[in-house]
Design a protein around this motif. Structure first.
Motif, PDB file in Angstrom:
ATOM      1  N   SER B 248     -37.364 -56.354 -33.838  1.00 15.56           N
ATOM      2  CA  SER B 248     -37.942 -57.123 -34.942  1.00 15.56           C
ATOM      3  C   SER B 248     -38.419 -56.239 -36.086  1.00 15.56           C
ATOM      4  O   SER B 248     -38.858 -56.730 -37.114  1.00 15.56           O
ATOM      5  N   ILE B 249     -38.328 -54.918 -35.922  1.00 19.00           N
ATOM      6  CA  ILE B 249     -38.684 -54.043 -37.043  1.00 19.00           C
ATOM      7  C   ILE B 249     -37.632 -54.163 -38.150  1.00 19.00           C
ATOM      8  O   ILE B 249     -37.961 -54.159 -39.336  1.00 19.00           O
ATOM      9  N   CYS B 250     -36.376 -54.272 -37.772  1.00 17.73           N
ATOM     10  CA  CYS B 250     -35.312 -54.460 -38.778  1.00 17.73           C
ATOM     11  C   CYS B 250     -34.952 -55.939 -38.916  1.00 17.73           C
ATOM     12  O   CYS B 250     -34.773 -56.448 -40.021  1.00 17.73           O
ATOM     13  N   PHE B 252     -36.402 -58.613 -39.173  1.00 21.10           N
ATOM     14  CA  PHE B 252     -37.801 -58.929 -39.463  1.00 21.10           C
ATOM     15  C   PHE B 252     -37.925 -60.277 -40.159  1.00 21.10           C
ATOM     16  O   PHE B 252     -37.040 -60.681 -40.915  1.00 21.10           O
ATOM     17  N   PHE B 261     -30.931 -52.179 -45.404  1.00 14.47           N
ATOM     18  CA  PHE B 261     -29.719 -51.556 -44.864  1.00 14.47           C
ATOM     19  C   PHE B 261     -30.083 -50.443 -43.903  1.00 14.47           C
ATOM     20  O   PHE B 261     -30.979 -49.645 -44.176  1.00 14.47           O
ATOM     21  N   HIS B 262     -29.377 -50.402 -42.785  1.00 16.83           N
ATOM     22  CA  HIS B 262     -29.658 -49.373 -41.793  1.00 16.83           C
ATOM     23  C   HIS B 262     -28.368 -48.901 -41.157  1.00 16.83           C
ATOM     24  O   HIS B 262     -27.364 -49.606 -41.143  1.00 16.83           O
ATOM     25  N   GLU B 365     -31.102 -43.692 -38.078  1.00 16.80           N
ATOM     26  CA  GLU B 365     -32.457 -44.163 -37.846  1.00 16.80           C
ATOM     27  C   GLU B 365     -33.126 -43.392 -36.731  1.00 16.80           C
ATOM     28  O   GLU B 365     -32.704 -43.447 -35.589  1.00 16.80           O
ATOM     29  N   ALA B 366     -34.192 -42.688 -37.047  1.00 15.11           N
ATOM     30  CA  ALA B 366     -34.937 -41.979 -36.013  1.00 15.11           C
ATOM     31  C   ALA B 366     -35.587 -42.974 -35.059  1.00 15.11           C
ATOM     32  O   ALA B 366     -35.885 -42.665 -33.917  1.00 15.11           O
ATOM     33  N   LEU B 367     -35.752 -44.187 -35.555  1.00 15.27           N
ATOM     34  CA  LEU B 367     -36.375 -45.246 -34.759  1.00 15.27           C
ATOM     35  C   LEU B 367     -35.531 -45.626 -33.545  1.00 15.27           C
ATOM     36  O   LEU B 367     -36.039 -46.010 -32.501  1.00 15.27           O
TER      37      LEU B 367
END
Ligand SMILES: [Cu+2]
Lengths: 137, 408
Positions: B248-250, B252, B261-262, B365-367
């Motif tokens: 849900s971080i992206c 969202f 964009f990721h 993405e480091a996430l």
């Protein structure tokens, strides 16, 4: 640098420039005011809207209070998520609105979580970098 | 927002009590959502929400323009070879996708296009359009399939002629825009108007609430009985989605996309030797687009709606980034990702579970970390995604009444 110091420095500068006494009020803490400082400058800012919404552009108004005798010649504003190692997808534009006063438009926090503002304050004696943390929900 | 969170906490407590008391029956007692997760859940609503009026489109929300846009959407004559309408690729019976991995174009060649056809339900809630966000408004995006030689391959003159030559379309046009279809010399403005009518129609495509929305509402008002109707497996999947999965971080907000964009480590080779630059190309495209929100064709005199476009930053990390798709109705829009490479939701979940960290190149993405989900957890996550399917959809193509020229 303490809050008081900033207020004092601001007032001194304001007096020097002949500005109205309230001109540097933003460097004091107040509702919705975020602050950060180095040993040489303090900075206070307010975002619009006050609660930053994820994925929505926002702007901020900043006021820089240098130690007495120094002036501010410029401000750069940036932000990122240190833990995710990324910055913003938008590049803010900063304009000066008065001595030590700036408006930055076009900022966006595109994910919820821990963000960090980076302010680079230009003074004749060099650049001062101030970080301010912000949690976007 | 604050108020909602307060309500929610009460709802959660009530709900947690019920879950505990029914534990004996349900074998696997579900822990209620943690406060943080609960806040995440509330952020995915309310739903449904009408699309706000688009200030760059003077016929946004205009009923006659919506009727014109609807007629154009289903009209193959929009393509000069009369073989392709918007609905050829955005099929009503397939949630406005085509079921293919990558779309097929028009004309005799029917070339394989580079990207997957996204569904169009709730598209008006987006801010960037296309997988690369190469358009900053719905109407400027709509010009792309009309003009692209591999798709409809039409010209402004063709579209203006179609509008002028069909009594019904001409009548709707005049009612919507308050003038007759412009002459040949001003065909471009007729073309842009057609795209604005299409956009006005697309803005009405908002789907209804889903089982997830019913749960969310139930939690918000503290209605434990209603909350308990939500299936257990989906409930566990939701905990993953809004919790350790970090989905849900992206994905969202109410439309399950942050609108940005990721790079999630999907390969972006179109064919040997040619890559899809993703957002990097999209930024280039939108900046160069004379139909963008900073250009002369926007109806927003303040240009405030072009603020995003004005402030865009481009950097190397934009390579391989694609738009975060909404997950509403995702069950209905297989296959998945910008090139339709993943056939099922199970495969999507496997992607996030096994994530090739090397492929998430330096700027990725480091996430994102491989989630290493168990089979049961993966099934739960898929079960959750299936609860995002709306229970109701408005009629896409109701029979239009005859057009009566107003104020002529
Ligand atoms: Cu981030």
């Amino acid at each position: 640098m303490t809050l008081k110091h900033c207020a004092r420095a601001g007032c001194a500068l304001a007096a020097l420039l002949g500005a109205s006494p309230g001109a540097y009020a933003a460097c004091d803490a107040g509702p919705g005011v975020l602050r950060g400082s180095t040993s040489r400058v303090a900075l206070a800012f307010r975002t619009d809207p006050p609660a930053i919404k994820v994925g929505e552009l926002f702007s901020l108004e900043a006021e820089v209070c240098p130690e007495a005798g120094t002036s501010v010649t410029g401000l750069r504003v940036d932000a990122g998520m240190p833990a995710h190692k990324h910055g913003m997808n938008y590049r803010p534009r900063v304009s000066s609105t008065g001595p030590g006063k700036y408006t930055a438009t076009g900022l966006m926090f595109h994910m919820p979580g821990q963000w960090q503002f980076t302010f680079d304050v230009e003074t004749p004696a060099g650049r001062e970098r101030i970080h301010v943390d912000y949690t976007a929900q | 927002m604050r108020g909602a969170a307060g309500l929610t906490a009460a709802g959660f407590l009530a709900c947690g009590l019920v879950l505990m008391s029914s534990a004996a029956v349900a074998q696997t007692p579900l822990p209620g959502p943690a406060p943080e997760e609960l806040r995440n859940i509330q952020r995915h609503g309310p739903w449904s929400q009408p699309v706000p009026r688009d200030p760059s489109n003077r016929v946004s929300g205009n009923a006659e323009a919506i009727a014109l846009g609807r007629a154009l959407f289903f009209d193959p004559r929009l393509s000069p070879s009369a073989d392709l309408s918007c609905a050829t690729c955005h099929l009503p019976e397939r949630a406005l996708t085509d079921g293919r991995d990558r779309a097929r174009g028009g004309g005799a060649a029917k070339p394989r296009l580079d990207r997957n056809t996204p569904g169009l339900w709730n598209v008006g809630h987006g801010r960037w359009f296309g997988w690369d966000g190469g358009s900053d408004s719905l109407w400027s995006f709509a010009l792309r399939p009309i003009l692209h030689p591999d798709e409809m391959g039409a010209s402004a003159a063709h579209v203006a002629r179609l509008l002028r030559g069909d009594a019904n379309l001409a009548c709707r046009y005049a009612n919507a825009f308050g003038r007759a279809v412009p002459p040949e010399a001003a065909a471009e403005s007729a073309l842009v108007d057609a795209a604005k009518a299409l956009a006005a129609y697309l803005e009405t495509l908002v789907s209804g609430a889903s089982a997830f929305d019913e749960l969310r509402e139930a939690l918000a008002r503290g209605d434990a009985t209603a909350a308990a109707r939500y299936p257990d497996d989906a409930r566990r999947g939701l905990a993953l989605f809004a919790g350790k999965g970090q989905c849900s971080i992206c994905h969202f907000g109410p439309n399950f996309s942050n609108g940005e964009f990721h790079n999630i480590g999907m390969p972006h080779m179109v064919e040997p030797g040619r890559v899809d630059p993703g957002r990097h190309g999209g930024i280039r495209r939108v900046r160069a687009d004379k139909y963008n929100l900073l250009g002369a064709f926007s109806d927003d005199a303040t240009r405030a709606s072009g603020s995003r476009t004005l402030h865009l930053a481009q950097n190397h990390g934009n390579y391989g980034q694609f738009k975060v798709p909404s997950l509403r109705n995702v069950e209905l829009t297989a296959p998945y990702m910008h090139d339709g490479r993943l056939a099922t939701l199970r495969e999507v979940v496997r992607h996030y579970s096994e994530l090739n960290v090397d492929r998430l190149h330096q700027d990725g993405e480091a996430l994102l970390k491989p989630l290493r989900l168990s089979d049961a957890e993966s099934e739960d996550l898929v079960a959750f995604l299936r609860t995002l399917t709306s229970r109701s959809f408005p009629d896409l193509n109701p029979a239009p009444g005859p057009c009566e020229r107003r104020g002529a």
